[in-house]
Design a protein around this motif. Sequence first.
Motif, PDB file in Angstrom:
ATOM      1  N   LEU A 248       0.825  -1.207   0.000  1.00  0.00           N
ATOM      2  CA  LEU A 248       0.000   0.000   0.000  1.00  0.00           C
ATOM      3  C   LEU A 248       0.860   1.259   0.000  1.00  0.00           C
ATOM      4  CD1 LEU A 248      -2.738  -1.190   2.514  1.00  0.00           C
ATOM      5  CD2 LEU A 248      -3.154  -0.538   0.130  1.00  0.00           C
ATOM      6  N   ASN A 249       1.918   1.260   0.797  1.00  0.00           N
ATOM      7  CA  ASN A 249       2.809   2.429   0.834  1.00  0.00           C
ATOM      8  C   ASN A 249       3.474   2.660  -0.521  1.00  0.00           C
ATOM      9  OD1 ASN A 249       2.479   3.479   3.424  1.00  0.00           O
ATOM     10  ND2 ASN A 249       3.932   2.046   4.327  1.00  0.00           N
ATOM     11  N   ALA A 250       3.873   1.584  -1.174  1.00  0.00           N
ATOM     12  CA  ALA A 250       4.492   1.712  -2.492  1.00  0.00           C
ATOM     13  C   ALA A 250       3.502   2.275  -3.503  1.00  0.00           C
ATOM     14  CB  ALA A 250       5.019   0.357  -2.962  1.00  0.00           C
ATOM     15  N   SER A 255       1.316   6.737  -6.695  1.00  0.00           N
ATOM     16  CA  SER A 255       0.156   7.554  -7.068  1.00  0.00           C
ATOM     17  C   SER A 255       0.435   9.046  -6.946  1.00  0.00           C
ATOM     18  CB  SER A 255      -1.051   7.168  -6.197  1.00  0.00           C
ATOM     19  OG  SER A 255      -1.417   5.821  -6.407  1.00  0.00           O
ATOM     20  N   LYS A 256       1.320   9.406  -6.023  1.00  0.00           N
ATOM     21  CA  LYS A 256       1.711  10.807  -5.891  1.00  0.00           C
ATOM     22  C   LYS A 256       2.528  11.272  -7.083  1.00  0.00           C
ATOM     23  CE  LYS A 256       1.866  10.726  -0.801  1.00  0.00           C
ATOM     24  NZ  LYS A 256       2.738  10.869   0.396  1.00  0.00           N
ATOM     25  N   GLN A 257       3.210  10.317  -7.728  1.00  0.00           N
ATOM     26  CA  GLN A 257       4.120  10.665  -8.817  1.00  0.00           C
ATOM     27  C   GLN A 257       3.479  10.547 -10.198  1.00  0.00           C
ATOM     28  OE1 GLN A 257       7.025  11.911  -7.899  1.00  0.00           O
ATOM     29  NE2 GLN A 257       6.669  11.418  -5.735  1.00  0.00           N
ATOM     30  N   ASP A 258       2.547   9.607 -10.358  1.00  0.00           N
ATOM     31  CA  ASP A 258       2.048   9.314 -11.705  1.00  0.00           C
ATOM     32  C   ASP A 258       0.715   9.956 -12.050  1.00  0.00           C
ATOM     33  OD1 ASP A 258       0.091   7.821 -10.425  1.00  0.00           O
ATOM     34  OD2 ASP A 258       0.826   5.875 -11.092  1.00  0.00           O
ATOM     35  N   ASP A 262      -4.542  13.246  -9.246  1.00  0.00           N
ATOM     36  CA  ASP A 262      -5.076  14.270 -10.146  1.00  0.00           C
ATOM     37  C   ASP A 262      -6.246  13.724 -10.946  1.00  0.00           C
ATOM     38  OD1 ASP A 262      -3.154  16.089  -9.316  1.00  0.00           O
ATOM     39  OD2 ASP A 262      -1.735  15.509 -10.880  1.00  0.00           O
ATOM     40  N   ARG A 263      -6.133  12.490 -11.402  1.00  0.00           N
ATOM     41  CA  ARG A 263      -7.226  11.869 -12.164  1.00  0.00           C
ATOM     42  C   ARG A 263      -8.467  11.692 -11.297  1.00  0.00           C
ATOM     43  NH1 ARG A 263      -2.662   9.059 -14.155  1.00  0.00           N
ATOM     44  NH2 ARG A 263      -2.920   7.340 -12.673  1.00  0.00           N
ATOM     45  N   LEU A 264      -8.281  11.296 -10.053  1.00  0.00           N
ATOM     46  CA  LEU A 264      -9.416  11.130  -9.155  1.00  0.00           C
ATOM     47  C   LEU A 264     -10.078  12.477  -8.843  1.00  0.00           C
ATOM     48  CD1 LEU A 264      -7.892   8.498  -6.699  1.00  0.00           C
ATOM     49  CD2 LEU A 264      -9.669   8.106  -8.408  1.00  0.00           C
ATOM     50  N   PHE A 284      -6.897  18.270  -0.638  1.00  0.00           N
ATOM     51  CA  PHE A 284      -6.702  16.945  -0.041  1.00  0.00           C
ATOM     52  C   PHE A 284      -5.387  16.301  -0.464  1.00  0.00           C
ATOM     53  CE2 PHE A 284     -11.304  17.401   0.204  1.00  0.00           C
ATOM     54  CZ  PHE A 284     -11.594  16.889   1.456  1.00  0.00           C
ATOM     55  N   PHE A 285      -4.980  16.534  -1.705  1.00  0.00           N
ATOM     56  CA  PHE A 285      -3.821  15.833  -2.242  1.00  0.00           C
ATOM     57  C   PHE A 285      -2.650  16.778  -2.530  1.00  0.00           C
ATOM     58  CE2 PHE A 285      -7.688  13.617  -3.999  1.00  0.00           C
ATOM     59  CZ  PHE A 285      -7.726  12.634  -3.020  1.00  0.00           C
TER      60      PHE A 285
END
Length: 290
Positions: A248-250, A255-258, A262-264, A284-285
């Motif tokens: 999950l951490n990976a 997800s922060k990088q790819d 942003d898509r969500l 939030f992100f």
Amino acid sequence: MIRRSIRKMGIALAAAMMLAALALAGCASNSASSSDAASSNAGAQGESKELKVAMELAYPPFETKDDAGNPAGIAVDFMQDFADQYGYDLKIENTAWDGLIPSLQTGKADCVISSMTITDERSQVVDFTDPYAMAQLAVLANSSSGIEQASDLDQPGKKVAVKTGSTGDVYATKNLTNAEIVRLADESACVTEVVQGKADGFLYDQLTIYRNNLANPDTTKAVFIPFQDPEEWGIAVKQGDQELLDQLNAFIEQSKQDGEFDRLTERYLSEEKKAFDQNGFRWFFDFDEE
């Protein structure tokens, strides 16, 4: 002489037939063994481990249901993407808020993602991932309450609605000791208390306050002045489940990088993102501000 020749020919023919039969049997046996092995290997490769994820489907657009009653929202999409990458068969367990952590402890769920703030108290009984989102508290005040900041609620005669067990509940319990705290099971009931004038304010995250103020502009007002550090949301797993925690951490870091977040945001919260930017709220992100 003729009889002997015929006899020898008969014996040779019988022997040849027997050898042929044995060869065919061997081929059939080897073919069956190969087929079984291939079938076994294919089954092993096709197997996927079930991942049971508990969330309370009562907080749109993060955890909610679609028109057909199926799980939907940001958390659902995020976990489906995670499951697809790691070969899990995702199963969402709709669970009441106060049953989320117990679902891990009893083995009914493998992890919990439900806009849950990482706290020291919760970290004593579950393991949390790195933060995947963050939020700040705000106040939905009754329009005639005279509330301009959170501290205005801390006086005798004021009623504060909170969702039981939420960080708004924790904040009110610690900081609004002079007010009457009304604990309710879900945020919609808290909003109703404020709209009807039965409570002076409702403490919850900025997105919920923003949306409910828009829905009830005549009877409510939003108090967005930050009065605490951002809350970090994490995914909870059973203590000691290091393999799932690492995965999950990976995935969160990836997800922060790819652009996953942003898509969500674009799919579920594009208008809210614009409003947050206009009001100077931390999104939030917005991990760059960490």
